[in-house]
Write a protein that holds these residues in place. Sequence first.
Motif, PDB file in Angstrom:
ATOM      1  N   ALA A 137       0.815  -1.078  -0.032  1.00 36.46           N
ATOM      2  CA  ALA A 137       0.048   0.082  -0.084  1.00 36.46           C
ATOM      3  C   ALA A 137       0.995   1.312  -0.233  1.00 36.46           C
ATOM      4  O   ALA A 137       2.010   1.239   0.611  1.00 36.46           O
ATOM      5  CB  ALA A 137      -1.010   0.016   1.196  1.00 36.46           C
ATOM      6  N   PRO A 138       0.527   2.265  -0.812  1.00 39.97           N
ATOM      7  CA  PRO A 138       1.205   3.730  -0.859  1.00 39.97           C
ATOM      8  C   PRO A 138       1.273   4.161   0.609  1.00 39.97           C
ATOM      9  O   PRO A 138       0.383   4.321   1.311  1.00 39.97           O
ATOM     10  CB  PRO A 138       0.475   4.393  -1.819  1.00 39.97           C
ATOM     11  N   GLU A 139       2.513   4.991   0.932  1.00 39.61           N
ATOM     12  CA  GLU A 139       2.535   5.453   2.085  1.00 39.61           C
ATOM     13  C   GLU A 139       1.755   6.605   2.069  1.00 39.61           C
ATOM     14  O   GLU A 139       1.632   7.445   0.974  1.00 39.61           O
ATOM     15  CB  GLU A 139       4.019   5.997   2.248  1.00 39.61           C
ATOM     16  N   GLY A 140       1.076   7.110   3.285  1.00 33.78           N
ATOM     17  CA  GLY A 140       0.233   8.362   3.320  1.00 33.78           C
ATOM     18  C   GLY A 140      -1.055   8.244   3.171  1.00 33.78           C
ATOM     19  O   GLY A 140      -1.620   9.194   3.119  1.00 33.78           O
ATOM     20  N   VAL A 141      -1.512   6.925   2.786  1.00 32.10           N
ATOM     21  CA  VAL A 141      -3.113   6.582   2.230  1.00 32.10           C
ATOM     22  C   VAL A 141      -3.449   5.996   3.581  1.00 32.10           C
ATOM     23  O   VAL A 141      -3.134   4.922   3.748  1.00 32.10           O
ATOM     24  CB  VAL A 141      -3.176   6.103   1.103  1.00 32.10           C
ATOM     25  N   TRP A 142      -4.671   6.450   4.005  1.00 33.99           N
ATOM     26  CA  TRP A 142      -5.478   5.492   4.987  1.00 33.99           C
ATOM     27  C   TRP A 142      -6.064   4.296   4.383  1.00 33.99           C
ATOM     28  O   TRP A 142      -7.070   4.714   3.515  1.00 33.99           O
ATOM     29  CB  TRP A 142      -6.425   6.318   5.850  1.00 33.99           C
ATOM     30  N   ILE A 143      -5.689   3.207   4.801  1.00 32.06           N
ATOM     31  CA  ILE A 143      -6.086   1.936   4.116  1.00 32.06           C
ATOM     32  C   ILE A 143      -6.663   1.222   5.361  1.00 32.06           C
ATOM     33  O   ILE A 143      -6.068   0.232   6.041  1.00 32.06           O
ATOM     34  CB  ILE A 143      -4.997   1.307   3.446  1.00 32.06           C
TER      35      ILE A 143
END
Length: 155
Positions: A137-143
């Motif tokens: 998952a990309p850094e800085g995105v709430w997953i």
Amino acid sequence: MSDKTIYENLTQLGTATALPDGPDTAVLEKVPNPQAGTLYMVRFAAPEFTSLCPITGAPDFAHLVIDYVPKDYLVESKSLKLFLGSFRNHGAFHEDCTVSIARRLVDLLEPEWLRIGGYWYPRGGIPIDVFYQTGPAPEGVWIPEQGVAPYRGRG
């Protein structure tokens, strides 16, 4: 970017559209992402997904959760609904259905990231859960977690 520019090439939205015969004939459509350059996650939940067992023809049922971080495009939701519905009379194993859906979306959208959870209801006493994602998952995105509880039978 005007709404006309975003939606001018869509063929299904705003019209009566029959359910496709199968996923191979289903048309998935995309629209330009008006928030391109901003990292955010989109979730689609399909708690009543159906397909057919390719051997017996018996119905299979799943709760699908599709999460993606878009880049330049978004999937048009009516086309996604019709695409998912096209599996209703399609025979394929759980794993094939789940991964095929993800790969078709990845091919169409080229997202920053995508994952799918296929939470299949038991057949023959065994629930099968199938998971696929394109990478970390990309850094800085709430997953958030997908929130589908494991199958617990009658409790």
